[in-house]
Design a protein around this motif. Structure first.
Motif, PDB file in Angstrom:
ATOM      1  N   GLY A 128       0.822  -1.195   0.000  1.00  0.00           N
ATOM      2  CA  GLY A 128       0.000   0.000   0.000  1.00  0.00           C
ATOM      3  C   GLY A 128       0.864   1.256   0.000  1.00  0.00           C
ATOM      4  O   GLY A 128       1.891   1.314   0.675  1.00  0.00           O
ATOM      5  N   ALA A 129       0.485   2.241  -0.757  1.00  0.00           N
ATOM      6  CA  ALA A 129       1.265   3.470  -0.882  1.00  0.00           C
ATOM      7  C   ALA A 129       1.044   4.348   0.340  1.00  0.00           C
ATOM      8  O   ALA A 129      -0.064   4.852   0.562  1.00  0.00           O
ATOM      9  CB  ALA A 129       0.888   4.200  -2.154  1.00  0.00           C
ATOM     10  N   VAL A 130       2.088   4.550   1.124  1.00  0.00           N
ATOM     11  CA  VAL A 130       1.987   5.384   2.314  1.00  0.00           C
ATOM     12  C   VAL A 130       1.591   6.807   1.933  1.00  0.00           C
ATOM     13  O   VAL A 130       0.865   7.494   2.665  1.00  0.00           O
ATOM     14  CB  VAL A 130       3.330   5.383   3.068  1.00  0.00           C
ATOM     15  N   GLU A 131       2.052   7.239   0.755  1.00  0.00           N
ATOM     16  CA  GLU A 131       1.788   8.615   0.329  1.00  0.00           C
ATOM     17  C   GLU A 131       0.297   8.891   0.134  1.00  0.00           C
ATOM     18  O   GLU A 131      -0.114  10.046   0.058  1.00  0.00           O
ATOM     19  CB  GLU A 131       2.536   8.896  -0.975  1.00  0.00           C
ATOM     20  N   THR A 132      -0.524   7.830   0.047  1.00  0.00           N
ATOM     21  CA  THR A 132      -1.959   8.038  -0.159  1.00  0.00           C
ATOM     22  C   THR A 132      -2.687   8.392   1.131  1.00  0.00           C
ATOM     23  O   THR A 132      -3.846   8.813   1.090  1.00  0.00           O
ATOM     24  CB  THR A 132      -2.607   6.778  -0.764  1.00  0.00           C
ATOM     25  N   ILE A 133      -2.043   8.198   2.274  1.00  0.00           N
ATOM     26  CA  ILE A 133      -2.672   8.531   3.551  1.00  0.00           C
ATOM     27  C   ILE A 133      -2.591  10.040   3.762  1.00  0.00           C
ATOM     28  O   ILE A 133      -1.498  10.619   3.694  1.00  0.00           O
ATOM     29  CB  ILE A 133      -1.951   7.804   4.706  1.00  0.00           C
ATOM     30  N   PRO A 134      -3.726  10.702   4.001  1.00  0.00           N
ATOM     31  CA  PRO A 134      -3.694  12.173   4.162  1.00  0.00           C
ATOM     32  C   PRO A 134      -2.690  12.633   5.214  1.00  0.00           C
ATOM     33  O   PRO A 134      -2.048  13.677   5.044  1.00  0.00           O
ATOM     34  CB  PRO A 134      -5.136  12.504   4.574  1.00  0.00           C
ATOM     35  N   ALA A 135      -2.550  11.857   6.282  1.00  0.00           N
ATOM     36  CA  ALA A 135      -1.635  12.276   7.346  1.00  0.00           C
ATOM     37  C   ALA A 135      -0.184  12.323   6.874  1.00  0.00           C
ATOM     38  O   ALA A 135       0.635  13.042   7.446  1.00  0.00           O
ATOM     39  CB  ALA A 135      -1.763  11.331   8.542  1.00  0.00           C
ATOM     40  N   PHE A 136       0.141  11.553   5.815  1.00  0.00           N
ATOM     41  CA  PHE A 136       1.519  11.578   5.308  1.00  0.00           C
ATOM     42  C   PHE A 136       1.840  12.949   4.731  1.00  0.00           C
ATOM     43  O   PHE A 136       2.908  13.514   4.998  1.00  0.00           O
ATOM     44  CB  PHE A 136       1.716  10.493   4.248  1.00  0.00           C
ATOM     45  N   SER A 137       0.917  13.486   3.943  1.00  0.00           N
ATOM     46  CA  SER A 137       1.155  14.804   3.347  1.00  0.00           C
ATOM     47  C   SER A 137       1.217  15.896   4.410  1.00  0.00           C
ATOM     48  O   SER A 137       1.780  16.969   4.176  1.00  0.00           O
ATOM     49  CB  SER A 137       0.082  15.135   2.314  1.00  0.00           C
ATOM     50  N   LYS A 138       0.644  15.623   5.587  1.00  0.00           N
ATOM     51  CA  LYS A 138       0.704  16.585   6.694  1.00  0.00           C
ATOM     52  C   LYS A 138       2.017  16.481   7.477  1.00  0.00           C
ATOM     53  O   LYS A 138       2.245  17.275   8.395  1.00  0.00           O
ATOM     54  CB  LYS A 138      -0.464  16.354   7.648  1.00  0.00           C
ATOM     55  N   GLY A 139       2.834  15.483   7.146  1.00  0.00           N
ATOM     56  CA  GLY A 139       4.115  15.344   7.819  1.00  0.00           C
ATOM     57  C   GLY A 139       4.088  14.493   9.073  1.00  0.00           C
ATOM     58  O   GLY A 139       5.012  14.537   9.880  1.00  0.00           O
ATOM     59  N   TRP A 140       3.049  13.696   9.244  1.00  0.00           N
ATOM     60  CA  TRP A 140       2.948  12.872  10.440  1.00  0.00           C
ATOM     61  C   TRP A 140       3.910  11.683  10.415  1.00  0.00           C
ATOM     62  O   TRP A 140       4.269  11.170  11.476  1.00  0.00           O
ATOM     63  CB  TRP A 140       1.520  12.340  10.596  1.00  0.00           C
ATOM     64  N   PHE A 141       4.295  11.242   9.229  1.00  0.00           N
ATOM     65  CA  PHE A 141       5.107  10.028   9.117  1.00  0.00           C
ATOM     66  C   PHE A 141       6.253  10.222   8.146  1.00  0.00           C
ATOM     67  O   PHE A 141       6.187  11.047   7.234  1.00  0.00           O
ATOM     68  CB  PHE A 141       4.276   8.847   8.577  1.00  0.00           C
ATOM     69  N   GLU A 142       7.281   9.390   8.344  1.00  0.00           N
ATOM     70  CA  GLU A 142       8.344   9.231   7.365  1.00  0.00           C
ATOM     71  C   GLU A 142       8.578   7.732   7.175  1.00  0.00           C
ATOM     72  O   GLU A 142       8.497   6.963   8.143  1.00  0.00           O
ATOM     73  CB  GLU A 142       9.651   9.870   7.842  1.00  0.00           C
ATOM     74  N   VAL A 143       8.836   7.327   5.948  1.00  0.00           N
ATOM     75  CA  VAL A 143       9.240   5.945   5.696  1.00  0.00           C
ATOM     76  C   VAL A 143      10.700   5.816   6.104  1.00  0.00           C
ATOM     77  O   VAL A 143      11.563   6.520   5.581  1.00  0.00           O
ATOM     78  CB  VAL A 143       9.053   5.574   4.215  1.00  0.00           C
ATOM     79  N   GLN A 144      10.978   4.937   7.055  1.00  0.00           N
ATOM     80  CA  GLN A 144      12.342   4.778   7.562  1.00  0.00           C
ATOM     81  C   GLN A 144      12.469   3.424   8.251  1.00  0.00           C
ATOM     82  O   GLN A 144      11.691   3.105   9.158  1.00  0.00           O
ATOM     83  CB  GLN A 144      12.684   5.902   8.553  1.00  0.00           C
ATOM     84  N   ASP A 145      13.440   2.633   7.829  1.00  0.00           N
ATOM     85  CA  ASP A 145      13.642   1.321   8.433  1.00  0.00           C
ATOM     86  C   ASP A 145      13.850   1.443   9.939  1.00  0.00           C
ATOM     87  O   ASP A 145      14.460   2.407  10.419  1.00  0.00           O
ATOM     88  CB  ASP A 145      14.858   0.639   7.796  1.00  0.00           C
ATOM     89  N   LEU A 146      13.352   0.463  10.671  1.00  0.00           N
ATOM     90  CA  LEU A 146      13.493   0.479  12.128  1.00  0.00           C
ATOM     91  C   LEU A 146      14.960   0.564  12.538  1.00  0.00           C
ATOM     92  O   LEU A 146      15.315   1.257  13.495  1.00  0.00           O
ATOM     93  CB  LEU A 146      12.847  -0.775  12.722  1.00  0.00           C
ATOM     94  N   GLY A 147      15.836  -0.129  11.809  1.00  0.00           N
ATOM     95  CA  GLY A 147      17.262  -0.067  12.137  1.00  0.00           C
ATOM     96  C   GLY A 147      17.811   1.343  12.012  1.00  0.00           C
ATOM     97  O   GLY A 147      18.617   1.787  12.838  1.00  0.00           O
ATOM     98  N   SER A 148      17.377   2.048  10.981  1.00  0.00           N
ATOM     99  CA  SER A 148      17.807   3.429  10.795  1.00  0.00           C
ATOM    100  C   SER A 148      17.286   4.315  11.927  1.00  0.00           C
ATOM    101  O   SER A 148      17.996   5.210  12.418  1.00  0.00           O
ATOM    102  CB  SER A 148      17.291   3.933   9.440  1.00  0.00           C
ATOM    103  N   GLN A 149      16.064   4.061  12.366  1.00  0.00           N
ATOM    104  CA  GLN A 149      15.506   4.818  13.488  1.00  0.00           C
ATOM    105  C   GLN A 149      16.294   4.553  14.768  1.00  0.00           C
ATOM    106  O   GLN A 149      16.574   5.470  15.548  1.00  0.00           O
ATOM    107  CB  GLN A 149      14.041   4.440  13.692  1.00  0.00           C
ATOM    108  N   ILE A 150      16.655   3.289  14.992  1.00  0.00           N
ATOM    109  CA  ILE A 150      17.443   2.942  16.181  1.00  0.00           C
ATOM    110  C   ILE A 150      18.804   3.615  16.127  1.00  0.00           C
ATOM    111  O   ILE A 150      19.308   4.137  17.130  1.00  0.00           O
ATOM    112  CB  ILE A 150      17.579   1.416  16.296  1.00  0.00           C
ATOM    113  N   ALA A 151      19.428   3.616  14.942  1.00  0.00           N
ATOM    114  CA  ALA A 151      20.734   4.257  14.800  1.00  0.00           C
ATOM    115  C   ALA A 151      20.657   5.735  15.173  1.00  0.00           C
ATOM    116  O   ALA A 151      21.527   6.261  15.874  1.00  0.00           O
ATOM    117  CB  ALA A 151      21.240   4.092  13.370  1.00  0.00           C
ATOM    118  N   ALA A 152      19.611   6.411  14.721  1.00  0.00           N
ATOM    119  CA  ALA A 152      19.447   7.821  15.078  1.00  0.00           C
ATOM    120  C   ALA A 152      19.262   7.994  16.579  1.00  0.00           C
ATOM    121  O   ALA A 152      19.779   8.949  17.184  1.00  0.00           O
ATOM    122  CB  ALA A 152      18.259   8.416  14.320  1.00  0.00           C
TER     123      ALA A 152
END
Length: 425
Positions: free
Chosen positions: A201-225
């Protein structure tokens, strides 16, 4: 398209990848441009089969007793997609569009494949034989298991942007995509890996995505940050910002306090960072472009944290880019090692006394990880190694030295390495 045409197309794409050494995405794009008649399901089938073959190229060749795109493709249909031999035979033998009838030898090997238990670890783990010493060094007798983890399909992970919302509201907004908490971090959510013949499913189709609520990012990358620790109100330099994924994660951790500086040696990569930061509501950010003369001069010895997402082999991301493991060469790896030494030395010039370097790679190779840190410490007085994280939920991923190592088999993330280096006060 019928099965025969789809199978033939996948074999053509794989042949293009093998003979012309093209990235699979370019090969798929080239095929698609010449096949305007193909529908979305056709393209998903062809892409899914080609990617699955590239994930398991060596084990398929072993099982089939032949290293060819056709053998690998029909082997993947039987062993990983669960097609019965007769369905494969029907697809191969389709008039006009089939790739050619199954031979008796192919029928025999599909019915009784060569046993993988007798194969070397690099075959069972589907990684290049020349990387065997690195896998054994990193994982010991689990080398084949870790390779298999890197050969699986990857889920789609998302990070809830705390500058715009919270995990509870985020979970509700992600409901239509069947996303669930990914674990370890409260802001991480996961959409399971789609079946090979389906599109996620395309995350970009969720209205909240265009509002900046989410970013696509692997969990490992999130942990590294997250290994940057408490950075609210601090001065942070993301030295290899790229498209800005970790930059935005760090900015959310800072809560729009302090200042984050995003730099990359290639200016074009920063274009996405500007756009994404605006959508995410990041205000305390400065983009430093290499097109300007000496763009980081004023930051020397002033940073609390220098985050270095170093250029690397990308071995940790093989689930998402399986063709890259067959294009990696010793020469390319040697260049990456030199790049990593240079960027560590450069990063150190921006760290103030008492500040830290967060060194990150999306690699599972010790040459790019522990060895680079050890070499840096040996040539750079005044730095010491700290535990990569003090989060008790991450303790199981720490090595005895205090490095953090993630992999699909151990953490259900992409492969990541993190080291935290502190400059003496």
């Amino acid at each position: 398209m019928r099965d025969g045409g789809r199978l033939t197309a996948a074999i053509e794409v794989l042949t293009d990848v093998e003979t012309r050494h093209r990235p699979v995405k370019l090969a798929l794009k080239g095929w698609g441009e010449s096949a305007r008649y193909a529908g979305s399901k056709d393209r998903a089938f062809i892409s899914g089969l080609a990617m699955d073959v590239l994930r398991r190229r060596r084990s398929l060749a072993w099982a089939m007793g032949e290293d060819s795109p056709r053998a690998a493709a029909i082997g993947a249909l039987k062993f990983y997609w669960g097609w019965p031999v007769e369905r494969i035979a029907e697809a191969c033998g389709e008039e006009f569009h089939g790739h050619g009838p199954l031979t008796e030898a192919e029928r025999a090997v599909l019915a009784a494949p060569r046993d993988l238990a007798d194969a070397p670890a690099s075959v069972r783990g589907d990684y290049p034989a020349w990387l065997e010493p690195d896998f054994v060094r990193a994982f010991g007798d689990r080398a084949a298991e870790e390779g298999q983890g890197l050969s699986a399909r990857a889920p789609i992970d998302l990070r809830v942007n705390l500058l715009k919302t919270d995990p509870t509201r985020g979970a509700k907004a992600l409901g239509p995509l069947n996303a669930a908490p990914a674990g370890i971090l409260p802001t991480a959510f996961r959409i399971p890996a789609p079946e090979p013949m389906e599109r996620a499913g395309a995350v970009e189709t969720i209205p909240a995505f265009s509002k900046g609520w989410f970013e696509v990012q692997d969990l490992g990358s999130q942990i590294a940050a997250s290994c940057a620790g408490e950075i609210k109100g601090r001065q942070v330099l993301d030295l290899c910002a790229g498209g800005g994924g970790k930059t935005l994660a760090l900015a959310a951790m800072m809560g729009n306090s302090g200042q984050i500086y995003a730099y990359d040696s290639e200016a074009r990569r920063l274009a996405d960072t500007i756009r994404r930061a605006d959508r995410a509501g990041v205000r305390a950010i400065q983009i430093r472009s290499p097109v300007n003369p000496d763009p980081l001069k004023d930051l020397k010895a002033k940073m609390d944290v220098v985050f270095i997402d170093a250029p690397c082999s990308g071995t940790g991301a093989w689930r998402r880019h399986p063709d890259t493991k067959w294009r990696l060469t010793p020469e390319t790896l040697a260049k990456r090692l030199a790049d990593q030494d240079l960027v560590l030395d450069e990063g150190a010039t921006f760290v103030k006394p008492g500040g830290r370097i967060i060194y990150v790679t999306c690699s599972i190779l010790p040459q790019e990880d522990e060895d680079r840190v050890a070499a840096f410490l040996a040539r750079t007085p005044g730095y010491s190694l700290l535990p990569a994280s003090y989060d008790p939920d991450l303790a199981r991923f720490l090595t005895p030295e205090g490095y953090l190592r993630l992999s699909p088999a151990s953490a259900d993330t992409d492969g990541f390495f993190v080291a935290v280096l502190e400059r003496a006060k």
